[in-house]
Design a protein around this motif. Sequence first.
Motif, PDB file in Angstrom:
ATOM      1  N   ALA A  50      89.113  78.052 -25.391  1.00  0.00           N
ATOM      2  CA  ALA A  50      88.762  77.182 -24.262  1.00  0.00           C
ATOM      3  C   ALA A  50      88.597  75.741 -24.749  1.00  0.00           C
ATOM      4  N   VAL A  51      87.843  75.575 -25.839  1.00  0.00           N
ATOM      5  CA  VAL A  51      87.637  74.237 -26.398  1.00  0.00           C
ATOM      6  C   VAL A  51      88.969  73.671 -26.870  1.00  0.00           C
ATOM      7  N   TYR A  52      89.776  74.552 -27.467  1.00  0.00           N
ATOM      8  CA  TYR A  52      91.076  74.125 -27.973  1.00  0.00           C
ATOM      9  C   TYR A  52      91.922  73.530 -26.846  1.00  0.00           C
ATOM     10  N   PHE A  53      92.047  74.286 -25.745  1.00  0.00           N
ATOM     11  CA  PHE A  53      92.891  73.809 -24.643  1.00  0.00           C
ATOM     12  C   PHE A  53      92.304  72.584 -23.967  1.00  0.00           C
ATOM     13  N   ALA A  54      90.968  72.564 -23.857  1.00  0.00           N
ATOM     14  CA  ALA A  54      90.330  71.387 -23.267  1.00  0.00           C
ATOM     15  C   ALA A  54      90.665  70.145 -24.095  1.00  0.00           C
ATOM     16  N   ALA A  55      90.632  70.310 -25.424  1.00  0.00           N
ATOM     17  CA  ALA A  55      90.860  69.152 -26.304  1.00  0.00           C
ATOM     18  C   ALA A  55      92.279  68.618 -26.186  1.00  0.00           C
ATOM     19  N   ILE A  56      93.257  69.524 -26.024  1.00  0.00           N
ATOM     20  CA  ILE A  56      94.633  69.015 -25.996  1.00  0.00           C
ATOM     21  C   ILE A  56      95.111  68.702 -24.579  1.00  0.00           C
ATOM     22  N   THR A  57      94.302  69.000 -23.563  1.00  0.00           N
ATOM     23  CA  THR A  57      94.757  68.685 -22.208  1.00  0.00           C
ATOM     24  C   THR A  57      93.945  67.575 -21.540  1.00  0.00           C
ATOM     25  N   GLU A  58      92.903  67.085 -22.230  1.00  0.00           N
ATOM     26  CA  GLU A  58      92.134  66.008 -21.580  1.00  0.00           C
ATOM     27  C   GLU A  58      93.021  64.757 -21.464  1.00  0.00           C
ATOM     28  N   PRO A  59      92.756  63.921 -20.441  1.00  0.00           N
ATOM     29  CA  PRO A  59      93.652  62.782 -20.162  1.00  0.00           C
ATOM     30  C   PRO A  59      93.843  61.849 -21.352  1.00  0.00           C
ATOM     31  N   ALA A  61      93.758  62.590 -24.493  1.00  0.00           N
ATOM     32  CA  ALA A  61      94.660  63.232 -25.453  1.00  0.00           C
ATOM     33  C   ALA A  61      96.100  63.109 -24.964  1.00  0.00           C
ATOM     34  N   TRP A  62      96.298  63.312 -23.661  1.00  0.00           N
ATOM     35  CA  TRP A  62      97.646  63.198 -23.103  1.00  0.00           C
ATOM     36  C   TRP A  62      98.206  61.803 -23.266  1.00  0.00           C
ATOM     37  N   ALA A  63      97.346  60.805 -23.025  1.00  0.00           N
ATOM     38  CA  ALA A  63      97.791  59.423 -23.201  1.00  0.00           C
ATOM     39  C   ALA A  63      98.233  59.199 -24.643  1.00  0.00           C
ATOM     40  N   ALA A  64      97.480  59.772 -25.593  1.00  0.00           N
ATOM     41  CA  ALA A  64      97.817  59.616 -27.008  1.00  0.00           C
ATOM     42  C   ALA A  64      99.151  60.303 -27.323  1.00  0.00           C
ATOM     43  N   ILE A  65      99.335  61.509 -26.770  1.00  0.00           N
ATOM     44  CA  ILE A  65     100.585  62.230 -27.014  1.00  0.00           C
ATOM     45  C   ILE A  65     101.767  61.429 -26.466  1.00  0.00           C
ATOM     46  N   LYS A  66     101.593  60.890 -25.247  1.00  0.00           N
ATOM     47  CA  LYS A  66     102.679  60.126 -24.631  1.00  0.00           C
ATOM     48  C   LYS A  66     103.012  58.886 -25.447  1.00  0.00           C
ATOM     49  N   ILE A 227      92.184  51.211 -28.597  1.00  0.00           N
ATOM     50  CA  ILE A 227      91.726  51.232 -27.215  1.00  0.00           C
ATOM     51  C   ILE A 227      92.087  52.590 -26.621  1.00  0.00           C
ATOM     52  N   ARG A 228      91.079  53.349 -26.270  1.00  0.00           N
ATOM     53  CA  ARG A 228      91.302  54.711 -25.780  1.00  0.00           C
ATOM     54  C   ARG A 228      92.181  54.747 -24.550  1.00  0.00           C
ATOM     55  N   GLY A 229      93.122  55.653 -24.537  1.00  0.00           N
ATOM     56  CA  GLY A 229      93.983  55.810 -23.381  1.00  0.00           C
ATOM     57  C   GLY A 229      95.083  54.770 -23.311  1.00  0.00           C
ATOM     58  N   LEU A 230      94.980  53.713 -24.137  1.00  0.00           N
ATOM     59  CA  LEU A 230      95.992  52.658 -24.079  1.00  0.00           C
ATOM     60  C   LEU A 230      96.754  52.487 -25.386  1.00  0.00           C
ATOM     61  N   THR A 231      96.025  52.293 -26.490  1.00  0.00           N
ATOM     62  CA  THR A 231      96.718  52.053 -27.756  1.00  0.00           C
ATOM     63  C   THR A 231      96.334  53.087 -28.811  1.00  0.00           C
ATOM     64  N   ASN A 232      95.969  54.272 -28.364  1.00  0.00           N
ATOM     65  CA  ASN A 232      95.646  55.321 -29.317  1.00  0.00           C
ATOM     66  C   ASN A 232      96.810  56.290 -29.454  1.00  0.00           C
ATOM     67  N   THR A 233      97.342  56.397 -30.663  1.00  0.00           N
ATOM     68  CA  THR A 233      98.358  57.421 -30.897  1.00  0.00           C
ATOM     69  C   THR A 233      97.642  58.725 -31.251  1.00  0.00           C
ATOM     70  N   MET A 234      98.397  59.789 -31.445  1.00  0.00           N
ATOM     71  CA  MET A 234      97.764  61.080 -31.734  1.00  0.00           C
ATOM     72  C   MET A 234      96.931  61.040 -33.010  1.00  0.00           C
ATOM     73  N   SER A 255      96.241  70.114 -34.921  1.00  0.00           N
ATOM     74  CA  SER A 255      97.087  71.307 -35.030  1.00  0.00           C
ATOM     75  C   SER A 255      98.438  71.081 -34.354  1.00  0.00           C
ATOM     76  N   LEU A 256      98.464  70.253 -33.299  1.00  0.00           N
ATOM     77  CA  LEU A 256      99.750  69.925 -32.673  1.00  0.00           C
ATOM     78  C   LEU A 256     100.635  69.156 -33.655  1.00  0.00           C
TER      79      LEU A 256
END
Lengths: 292, 274
Positions: A50-59, A61-66, A227-234, A255-256
């Motif tokens: 649960a914690v794992y999925f929460a960590a990789i699906t929070e907004p 984290a998604w911004a960083a992945i993108k 800057i979180r959500g803006l200039t943060n890479t993974m 882990s990703l």
Amino acid sequence: MTPQQIAERATTEPRWIRWTLIALALAFLALFVGLPLAAVFVSALSKGWAVYFAAITEPVAWAAIKLTLLTAAIAVPLNLVFGVAAAWAIAKFEFRGKQVLITLIDLPFSVSPVVSGLIYVLIFGLQGWLGPWLQDHDITIIFAVPGIVLATVFVTFPFVARELIPLMIAQGTEEEEAALTLGASGWQTFWRVTVPNIKWGLLYGVILCNARAMGEFGAVSVVSGHIRGLTNTMTLHVEILYNEYQTAAAFAVASLLTLLALVTLAAKSAVEWRVRQQLKAARHSHDEDLLT
Amino acid sequence: MKIGWKRWSVLPGFGLAMGYTLTYLSLLVLIPLAGTFLKSATLTWPEFWETITSPRALASYRVTFGTSLVAALLNAVSGLLVAWVLTRYRFFGRRFVDALVDLPFALPTAVAGIALTAIYAPTGWVGKLVPFKVAFTPLGITIALVFIGVPFVVRTVQPVLEDIEPELEQVAASLGANRWQTFTRVVMPAVWPAVLTGFALSFARAVGEYGSVIFIAGNMPMRTEITPLLIVTQLEQYNYAGATSLAVAMLVVSFGMLLTINALQWWGTRRHLA
């Protein structure tokens, strides 16, 4: 003992030495490579799925992945085109200063990642050479996405070129010359003769370039501004989570990146074999030419 | 026909390829690097010298170069061993192990950093077993640098070991050499340049390394602070002059090592051909 057995004994080690050496090598690799690999996945799942999925699906984290994907999608093609152009000029033509040019292309590999980021801060940052001009025109490069892309292009600069240069030197120019003699245009020769000959080397370079582009940390950290959500890479997101003691979440995102590294290794070993065949074929035909 | 610096060729596209190469190289690499040197030239010499010889900077060089040297030596020995085992022996899982050697190239350094810290922290898998502190000491930094350097020696030595003709060792044996003599007198002279090149490559990489080190180092000024981190610290305090001075010092060292490595490789290929 047959003579063959005697010959074998003379050119290899006794069985106990062989197994001791294998055991030592494997123990070293297990301790330094296997253990960190295992630690990533064990720590990532230490608080459950649960914690794992929460960590990789929070907004965030998604911004960083993108952002990481976007950065690689710009940096890799740029260095791919550069690598092909540089290898064409270096491998297919004879000119003075070739060695110097090869060394200059390799230069970014010998620069510390931190310094790689800093050089762009000193040009585009507020205190940099172009800082005041950029500010007057409302352009931000440092602490913004363009800076991250620039730093990534710098650290991945030589990957494709250094794969292609030795391959294309080994292949020589005869096939291209033949195509031109038969009436093909320059671009036709390039697309129909050169590209098929170098495609595996090209792919190999792209795989390595992409892995580094997505995994770069030091250079990007200097120019990002975090800057979180803006200039943060993974990788930067991993650092922030880790420093906030959200260890399981940090390892979940890590882990990703680790999975990406494993995919890279698998693709790399699959392609490596074909690159070697291509190189061997080129060297072989070259040797035959020398004999006839 | 020969015009100036380039030999004539029927192939087209030299102008375009070369022009593009030089433009791209200049814009992204050469001009930014030159800009850094020019920036440092705006400082006065005493200012520059004071920054790069301050006690904190000197301590960071000791940590950086000391741990890098030890790590590169460990990599040279273990890398030769791994390369030997991978080229000479057949065992189950050899191809898998061979692919795994490149993991430190493929794994992002920050991930390696937090994974190693988790293992070697006082509560970690290994940290708990040993009676002394590993993480947050120079020993921890060395471990991170060994991890980063694993592939360099293996990948430079491996092709050379593969290329040594078996006949050479058979001849040595038939002339009465025992296995150890064959190894030290026939094999080692052939792989020595490659080992040295791999050592230099892993040392050069270790000196500039940042991501894998900063988590496990503890980053205490004077004791476990590496030079790249000191640059970042100066930058975060908006001390651009300090960061630039240290960066220029590091660049000079990197270029020196690049020249050394090129010389080593040139020596290696010449011996190979001879």
